[in-house]
Design a protein around this motif. Structure first.
Motif, PDB file in Angstrom:
ATOM      1  N   SER A   1       0.825  -1.209   0.000  1.00  0.00           N
ATOM      2  CA  SER A   1       0.000   0.000   0.000  1.00  0.00           C
ATOM      3  C   SER A   1       0.861   1.263   0.000  1.00  0.00           C
ATOM      4  CB  SER A   1      -0.909   0.022   1.228  1.00  0.00           C
ATOM      5  OG  SER A   1      -0.153   0.296   2.389  1.00  0.00           O
ATOM      6  N   ASP A   2       0.229   2.322  -0.420  1.00  0.00           N
ATOM      7  CA  ASP A   2       0.870   3.637  -0.409  1.00  0.00           C
ATOM      8  C   ASP A   2       1.194   4.061   1.021  1.00  0.00           C
ATOM      9  OD1 ASP A   2       1.771   5.726  -2.101  1.00  0.00           O
ATOM     10  OD2 ASP A   2       0.108   6.983  -1.410  1.00  0.00           O
ATOM     11  N   LYS A   3       0.332   3.695   1.957  1.00  0.00           N
ATOM     12  CA  LYS A   3       0.523   4.036   3.367  1.00  0.00           C
ATOM     13  C   LYS A   3       1.805   3.388   3.913  1.00  0.00           C
ATOM     14  CE  LYS A   3      -3.201   3.247   5.675  1.00  0.00           C
ATOM     15  NZ  LYS A   3      -4.268   2.750   6.570  1.00  0.00           N
ATOM     16  N   SER A   4       2.011   2.122   3.598  1.00  0.00           N
ATOM     17  CA  SER A   4       3.227   1.434   4.058  1.00  0.00           C
ATOM     18  C   SER A   4       4.463   1.993   3.375  1.00  0.00           C
ATOM     19  CB  SER A   4       3.126  -0.067   3.794  1.00  0.00           C
ATOM     20  OG  SER A   4       2.222  -0.660   4.684  1.00  0.00           O
ATOM     21  N   ARG A   5       4.357   2.274   2.084  1.00  0.00           N
ATOM     22  CA  ARG A   5       5.490   2.844   1.343  1.00  0.00           C
ATOM     23  C   ARG A   5       5.910   4.177   1.966  1.00  0.00           C
ATOM     24  NH1 ARG A   5       5.956   6.769  -2.068  1.00  0.00           N
ATOM     25  NH2 ARG A   5       3.731   6.948  -2.379  1.00  0.00           N
ATOM     26  N   LYS A   6       4.942   5.037   2.239  1.00  0.00           N
ATOM     27  CA  LYS A   6       5.246   6.341   2.842  1.00  0.00           C
ATOM     28  C   LYS A   6       5.863   6.189   4.231  1.00  0.00           C
ATOM     29  CE  LYS A   6       1.801   9.043   0.345  1.00  0.00           C
ATOM     30  NZ  LYS A   6       0.508   9.738   0.431  1.00  0.00           N
ATOM     31  N   ALA A   7       5.361   5.231   5.005  1.00  0.00           N
ATOM     32  CA  ALA A   7       5.904   5.014   6.357  1.00  0.00           C
ATOM     33  C   ALA A   7       7.350   4.523   6.283  1.00  0.00           C
ATOM     34  CB  ALA A   7       5.040   4.008   7.110  1.00  0.00           C
ATOM     35  N   LEU A   8       7.649   3.639   5.341  1.00  0.00           N
ATOM     36  CA  LEU A   8       9.016   3.148   5.186  1.00  0.00           C
ATOM     37  C   LEU A   8       9.954   4.261   4.722  1.00  0.00           C
ATOM     38  CD1 LEU A   8       8.254  -0.337   3.632  1.00  0.00           C
ATOM     39  CD2 LEU A   8       9.272   0.093   5.882  1.00  0.00           C
ATOM     40  N   ILE A   9       9.486   5.081   3.808  1.00  0.00           N
ATOM     41  CA  ILE A   9      10.303   6.211   3.342  1.00  0.00           C
ATOM     42  C   ILE A   9      10.557   7.184   4.502  1.00  0.00           C
ATOM     43  CG2 ILE A   9      10.288   8.277   1.873  1.00  0.00           C
ATOM     44  CD1 ILE A   9       8.898   6.506  -0.267  1.00  0.00           C
ATOM     45  N   LYS A  10       9.537   7.418   5.294  1.00  0.00           N
ATOM     46  CA  LYS A  10       9.687   8.323   6.439  1.00  0.00           C
ATOM     47  C   LYS A  10      10.739   7.797   7.413  1.00  0.00           C
ATOM     48  CE  LYS A  10       7.017  10.608  10.052  1.00  0.00           C
ATOM     49  NZ  LYS A  10       5.689  10.801  10.646  1.00  0.00           N
ATOM     50  N   ILE A  11      10.716   6.499   7.687  1.00  0.00           N
ATOM     51  CA  ILE A  11      11.694   5.960   8.641  1.00  0.00           C
ATOM     52  C   ILE A  11      13.101   5.975   8.049  1.00  0.00           C
ATOM     53  CG2 ILE A  11      11.534   3.473   8.169  1.00  0.00           C
ATOM     54  CD1 ILE A  11      11.387   3.741  11.564  1.00  0.00           C
ATOM     55  N   ILE A  12      13.216   5.811   6.750  1.00  0.00           N
ATOM     56  CA  ILE A  12      14.537   5.912   6.111  1.00  0.00           C
ATOM     57  C   ILE A  12      15.081   7.325   6.295  1.00  0.00           C
ATOM     58  CG2 ILE A  12      15.731   5.987   3.877  1.00  0.00           C
ATOM     59  CD1 ILE A  12      13.866   3.635   3.038  1.00  0.00           C
TER      60      ILE A  12
END
Length: 159
Positions: free
Chosen positions: A61-72
């Motif tokens: 999902s877009d939500k998970s992708r954004k969360a992973l990018i944020k943590i990076i």
């Protein structure tokens, strides 16, 4: 099937009512599983964060992708960054390539290596300019990883 405890994220059998490790109830009723996982990215225990990052690799999902990018972008821990990059490899390249590019150029050594691997596995011939630039990096490890990634792309295109 395994279900992860919302408290400690230990993998339990789906029939269990309480976590085998922390004994807390396994109850996901108030939020979606994905939302709980994303919240757990801010957990104090880095082992839980690493486990959650790996679990999120299964969500597209877009939500998970954004969360992973944020943590990076937010994390200073190279292990967390590298794990999140590995998880992003399972997602849409168009939306993740800018992150891979940024980290490949300016991240910690471990994160740069993971980003270059992701570029090598997912990129096209048009992305070779970045890898060719990295072949001139001051780090021998980065130069070697860039060469491997170029080889991987060329092999995919029978060059």
């Amino acid at each position: 099937m395994k279900i992860y405890c919302p408290n400690c994220f230990y993998p339990n059998e789906s029939y269990q009512k309480n976590c085998e490790i922390c004994k807390e109830p396994i109850d996901w009723k108030d939020e979606s599983y994905e939302d709980k996982l994303i919240k757990a990215l801010s957990h104090k225990d880095p082992r839980i964060v690493l486990r959650v990052v790996e679990i999120l690799s299964h969500f597209k999902s877009d939500k998970s992708r954004k969360a992973l990018i944020k943590i990076i972008n937010k994390s200073e821990d190279p292990y967390t960054q590298a794990a999140a990059i590995s998880s992003l490899m399972n997602m849409d390249l168009k939306r993740t390539f800018p992150v891979f590019r940024k980290i490949a150029l300016h991240g910690s050594l471990m994160s740069r290596i993971k980003a270059i691997e992701a570029i090598g596995k997912k990129s096209t011939l048009k992305d070779m300019d970045l890898l060719e630039k990295l072949e001139k990096d001051k780090s021998e490890t980065i130069r070697n990883k860039a060469k491997e990634a170029i080889g991987s792309i060329k092999k995919r295109y029978d060059l």
